[in-house]
Scaffold this active site. Sequence first.
Site, PDB file in Angstrom:
ATOM      1  N   SER A 251       0.830  -1.215   0.000  1.00 14.71           N
ATOM      2  CA  SER A 251       0.000   0.000   0.000  1.00 14.71           C
ATOM      3  C   SER A 251       0.858   1.255   0.000  1.00 14.71           C
ATOM      4  O   SER A 251       0.342   2.361  -0.063  1.00 14.71           O
ATOM      5  CB  SER A 251      -0.958   0.005   1.203  1.00 14.71           C
ATOM      6  OG  SER A 251      -0.240  -0.132   2.412  1.00 14.71           O
TER       7      SER A 251
ATOM      8  N   THR B 217     -39.162  27.057 -12.576  1.00 13.36           N
ATOM      9  CA  THR B 217     -39.471  25.705 -12.107  1.00 13.36           C
ATOM     10  C   THR B 217     -39.632  24.885 -13.382  1.00 13.36           C
ATOM     11  O   THR B 217     -40.097  25.419 -14.404  1.00 13.36           O
ATOM     12  CB  THR B 217     -40.764  25.634 -11.267  1.00 13.36           C
ATOM     13  OG1 THR B 217     -41.865  26.061 -12.076  1.00 13.36           O
ATOM     14  CG2 THR B 217     -40.701  26.529 -10.031  1.00 13.36           C
ATOM     15  N   HIS B 218     -39.203  23.645 -13.354  1.00 13.68           N
ATOM     16  CA  HIS B 218     -39.161  22.806 -14.573  1.00 13.68           C
ATOM     17  C   HIS B 218     -38.299  23.459 -15.655  1.00 13.68           C
ATOM     18  O   HIS B 218     -38.484  23.175 -16.842  1.00 13.68           O
ATOM     19  CB  HIS B 218     -40.560  22.537 -15.136  1.00 13.68           C
ATOM     20  CG  HIS B 218     -41.579  22.161 -14.101  1.00 13.68           C
ATOM     21  ND1 HIS B 218     -41.853  20.856 -13.769  1.00 13.68           N
ATOM     22  CD2 HIS B 218     -42.371  22.929 -13.305  1.00 13.68           C
ATOM     23  CE1 HIS B 218     -42.786  20.824 -12.819  1.00 13.68           C
ATOM     24  NE2 HIS B 218     -43.108  22.077 -12.515  1.00 13.68           N
TER      25      HIS B 218
ATOM     26  N   TYR C 204     -10.055  -6.246  12.127  1.00 11.93           N
ATOM     27  CA  TYR C 204      -9.412  -5.755  10.907  1.00 11.93           C
ATOM     28  C   TYR C 204      -9.388  -6.841   9.829  1.00 11.93           C
ATOM     29  O   TYR C 204      -9.134  -8.010  10.099  1.00 11.93           O
ATOM     30  CB  TYR C 204      -7.969  -5.320  11.218  1.00 11.93           C
ATOM     31  CG  TYR C 204      -7.201  -4.850   9.988  1.00 11.93           C
ATOM     32  CD1 TYR C 204      -7.296  -3.537   9.547  1.00 11.93           C
ATOM     33  CD2 TYR C 204      -6.411  -5.742   9.250  1.00 11.93           C
ATOM     34  CE1 TYR C 204      -6.605  -3.108   8.414  1.00 11.93           C
ATOM     35  CE2 TYR C 204      -5.723  -5.319   8.114  1.00 11.93           C
ATOM     36  CZ  TYR C 204      -5.827  -4.006   7.698  1.00 11.93           C
ATOM     37  OH  TYR C 204      -5.161  -3.590   6.588  1.00 11.93           O
TER      38      TYR C 204
ATOM     39  N   LYS D 295     -15.268  30.069 -30.134  1.00  8.37           N
ATOM     40  CA  LYS D 295     -15.760  29.364 -28.952  1.00  8.37           C
ATOM     41  C   LYS D 295     -15.070  29.790 -27.663  1.00  8.37           C
ATOM     42  O   LYS D 295     -13.883  30.085 -27.638  1.00  8.37           O
ATOM     43  CB  LYS D 295     -15.556  27.836 -29.109  1.00  8.37           C
ATOM     44  CG  LYS D 295     -16.451  27.163 -30.103  1.00  8.37           C
ATOM     45  CD  LYS D 295     -17.916  27.081 -29.698  1.00  8.37           C
ATOM     46  CE  LYS D 295     -18.205  26.271 -28.459  1.00  8.37           C
ATOM     47  NZ  LYS D 295     -18.385  24.849 -28.755  1.00  8.37           N
TER      48      LYS D 295
ATOM     49  N   GLN E 139      -7.462  -1.978   3.690  1.00  8.59           N
ATOM     50  CA  GLN E 139      -6.339  -1.213   3.131  1.00  8.59           C
ATOM     51  C   GLN E 139      -6.818  -0.390   1.915  1.00  8.59           C
ATOM     52  O   GLN E 139      -6.217   0.634   1.589  1.00  8.59           O
ATOM     53  CB  GLN E 139      -5.220  -2.182   2.715  1.00  8.59           C
ATOM     54  CG  GLN E 139      -4.038  -1.532   2.063  1.00  8.59           C
ATOM     55  CD  GLN E 139      -2.833  -2.452   2.042  1.00  8.59           C
ATOM     56  OE1 GLN E 139      -2.171  -2.653   3.072  1.00  8.59           O
ATOM     57  NE2 GLN E 139      -2.537  -3.050   0.895  1.00  8.59           N
TER      58      GLN E 139
ATOM     59  N   SER F 251     -11.671  26.656 -28.373  1.00  8.50           N
ATOM     60  CA  SER F 251     -11.736  25.420 -29.130  1.00  8.50           C
ATOM     61  C   SER F 251     -10.551  25.370 -30.076  1.00  8.50           C
ATOM     62  O   SER F 251     -10.081  26.402 -30.548  1.00  8.50           O
ATOM     63  CB  SER F 251     -13.048  25.372 -29.919  1.00  8.50           C
ATOM     64  OG  SER F 251     -12.905  24.525 -31.041  1.00  8.50           O
TER      65      SER F 251
ATOM     66  N   ASN G 228     -15.449  27.957 -23.950  1.00  8.08           N
ATOM     67  CA  ASN G 228     -16.161  26.871 -23.275  1.00  8.08           C
ATOM     68  C   ASN G 228     -15.990  26.942 -21.760  1.00  8.08           C
ATOM     69  O   ASN G 228     -14.892  27.209 -21.275  1.00  8.08           O
ATOM     70  CB  ASN G 228     -15.646  25.528 -23.792  1.00  8.08           C
ATOM     71  CG  ASN G 228     -15.894  25.367 -25.280  1.00  8.08           C
ATOM     72  OD1 ASN G 228     -16.915  25.816 -25.789  1.00  8.08           O
ATOM     73  ND2 ASN G 228     -14.948  24.752 -25.976  1.00  8.08           N
TER      74      ASN G 228
ATOM     75  N   ASN H 160      -2.642  -2.208  13.065  1.00  7.39           N
ATOM     76  CA  ASN H 160      -4.098  -2.017  12.946  1.00  7.39           C
ATOM     77  C   ASN H 160      -4.572  -0.742  13.648  1.00  7.39           C
ATOM     78  O   ASN H 160      -5.357   0.028  13.090  1.00  7.39           O
ATOM     79  CB  ASN H 160      -4.848  -3.238  13.505  1.00  7.39           C
ATOM     80  CG  ASN H 160      -4.565  -4.483  12.672  1.00  7.39           C
ATOM     81  OD1 ASN H 160      -4.004  -4.381  11.583  1.00  7.39           O
ATOM     82  ND2 ASN H 160      -4.958  -5.643  13.186  1.00  7.39           N
TER      83      ASN H 160
ATOM     84  N   GLU I 155     -17.778  22.601 -16.222  1.00  7.18           N
ATOM     85  CA  GLU I 155     -18.106  21.235 -16.669  1.00  7.18           C
ATOM     86  C   GLU I 155     -17.325  20.193 -15.874  1.00  7.18           C
ATOM     87  O   GLU I 155     -17.840  19.117 -15.555  1.00  7.18           O
ATOM     88  CB  GLU I 155     -17.809  21.095 -18.162  1.00  7.18           C
ATOM     89  CG  GLU I 155     -18.755  21.923 -19.018  1.00  7.18           C
ATOM     90  CD  GLU I 155     -18.292  21.968 -20.471  1.00  7.18           C
ATOM     91  OE1 GLU I 155     -18.915  21.301 -21.293  1.00  7.18           O
ATOM     92  OE2 GLU I 155     -17.306  22.661 -20.772  1.00  7.18           O
TER      93      GLU I 155
HETATM   94  N1  ARG Z   1      -1.232  -1.170   5.213  1.00 11.00           N
HETATM   95  C1  ARG Z   1      -2.257  -1.619   6.078  1.00 11.00           C
HETATM   96  C2  ARG Z   1      -3.560  -0.857   5.800  1.00 11.00           C
HETATM   97  O1  ARG Z   1      -3.495   0.135   5.194  1.00 11.00           O
HETATM   98  C3  ARG Z   1      -1.862  -1.417   7.511  1.00 11.00           C
HETATM   99  C4  ARG Z   1      -2.522  -2.349   8.460  1.00 11.00           C
HETATM  100  C5  ARG Z   1      -1.977  -3.731   8.243  1.00 11.00           C
HETATM  101  N2  ARG Z   1      -2.466  -4.644   9.216  1.00 11.00           N
HETATM  102  C6  ARG Z   1      -2.313  -5.939   9.081  1.00 11.00           C
HETATM  103  N3  ARG Z   1      -2.863  -6.696  10.002  1.00 11.00           N
HETATM  104  N4  ARG Z   1      -1.732  -6.481   8.048  1.00 11.00           N
HETATM  105  O2  ARG Z   1      -4.608  -1.285   6.185  1.00 11.00           O
END
Ligand code: ARG
Length: 445
Positions: free
Chosen positions: A7, A139-140, A301, A267, A306, A261, A269, A94, A274
Amino acid sequence: MREINASIPFDKALWKQDIAASKAHVAMLGAQGIVSAEDAAAISAGLDTVAGEYEASGVPEDWSLEDIHMTTESRLAELIGPAAGRLHTARSRNDQVATDFRLWVRDALDEADAGLAALQAALVTRAGEHAGAIMPGFTHLQVAQPVTLGHHLMAYYEMLRRDRSRFSDARARLNECPLGSAALAGTGFAIDRAATAQALGFAKPTDNSLDSVSDRDFALDYLMAAAQCSLHLSRLAEELIVWASQPYGFVRMPDALSTGSSIMPQKKNPDAAELVRGHSGRIVGCLTALMVTMKGLPLAYSKDMQDDKPPVFEAAGLLTLSLAAMEGMIAQAAFNTARMRQAAEFGYATATDLADWLVRQAGIPFREAHHITGAAVKLAESKGLALEALSLEELRAIDPRIDEGVFPALSVEASVAARASHGGTAPSEVEKRVAEARAALGMDR
Ligand code: ARG
């Protein structure tokens, strides 16, 4: 496994929060005598060094170190040696990630609030300038009754006021500290959870360790508020887009927030508007993604969680940009109030005023007055005239109770001025609301 597990590509965005939470944790471990004062000081100084490195050259992305927590701890070990291993006493990744992410989302809530306040100030400023500028109310998307541009802009001020209250509710619920819940069951070490909570600016520690490591309500609260806010922004964006279209010609968008454009030289825009409209779709998608990720997860957990971060990071980036772009558009839009006033005169916008006059001046029941007015509108339409351009004879042929006193009531100015009920479109009312809003936003201090 390395690739699906890592991660660090996205959670490196949590590095500041991770360092702050680790410093609070180790200070507490030192104060409680769980780690020696010497080790605690070495760890804390080492964390400062790591922070300095991240600040200077970014967070290194080594997938085998998985996430920001392991990345930081491993660098700390390189810097200070085996004492680094004491940092993870009485905690787990965790509760660590739950804490870091709460800190990050808390900042995002504050950033959203600041962006909303700035946009509100822009709306209120423009509303004050145009408290008496008449435009068609729809309205509408059909011309209904005349309103003022200031009244229309202040409608968005109200939407954003509710958005701010949602973000502020979310902040109050979020502000409990999960650190010290450890993996899921709490810890056997004599930690002081109140101390770490306080050091990190939380109101109190959370009260159930299982809930603490598995709760992502705070992220969902943020996304729900962000999604609803983005819906409001998309509605305002849509109005600006329609108003900027030539057949309307109600507004000229600032050049700085428009594009040309590549093929049609004439143009201009409204791209920023948007994109704000489009970004709301993505923000709602982020909310949906995290809701579905969390659905059906057992305590406590699970690694699914993650995946909580990318949608929150994405939504926050989009929301910040959307708020800033909208603030610029509102602050710099050139409203064509002459064109708006002209449009308010088409479409028989004061028909209700004729009906109201019949009720007030001739004592006619509203339903009957509505019917008489319908006949007058039909006649005016067939002659290609505005309502007030019909002659008294023509009006009296429809109903003899009409007299010349009706004509002043049929102007668009009279129509808006009459609607002075609380929250109505009368310029006097709009001015009151603008003054209240300026005071609430501290604009005159
Ligand atoms: N990278 C993990 C997350 O974002 C951290 C927690 C990991 N915990 C574990 N029990 N592997 O959730």
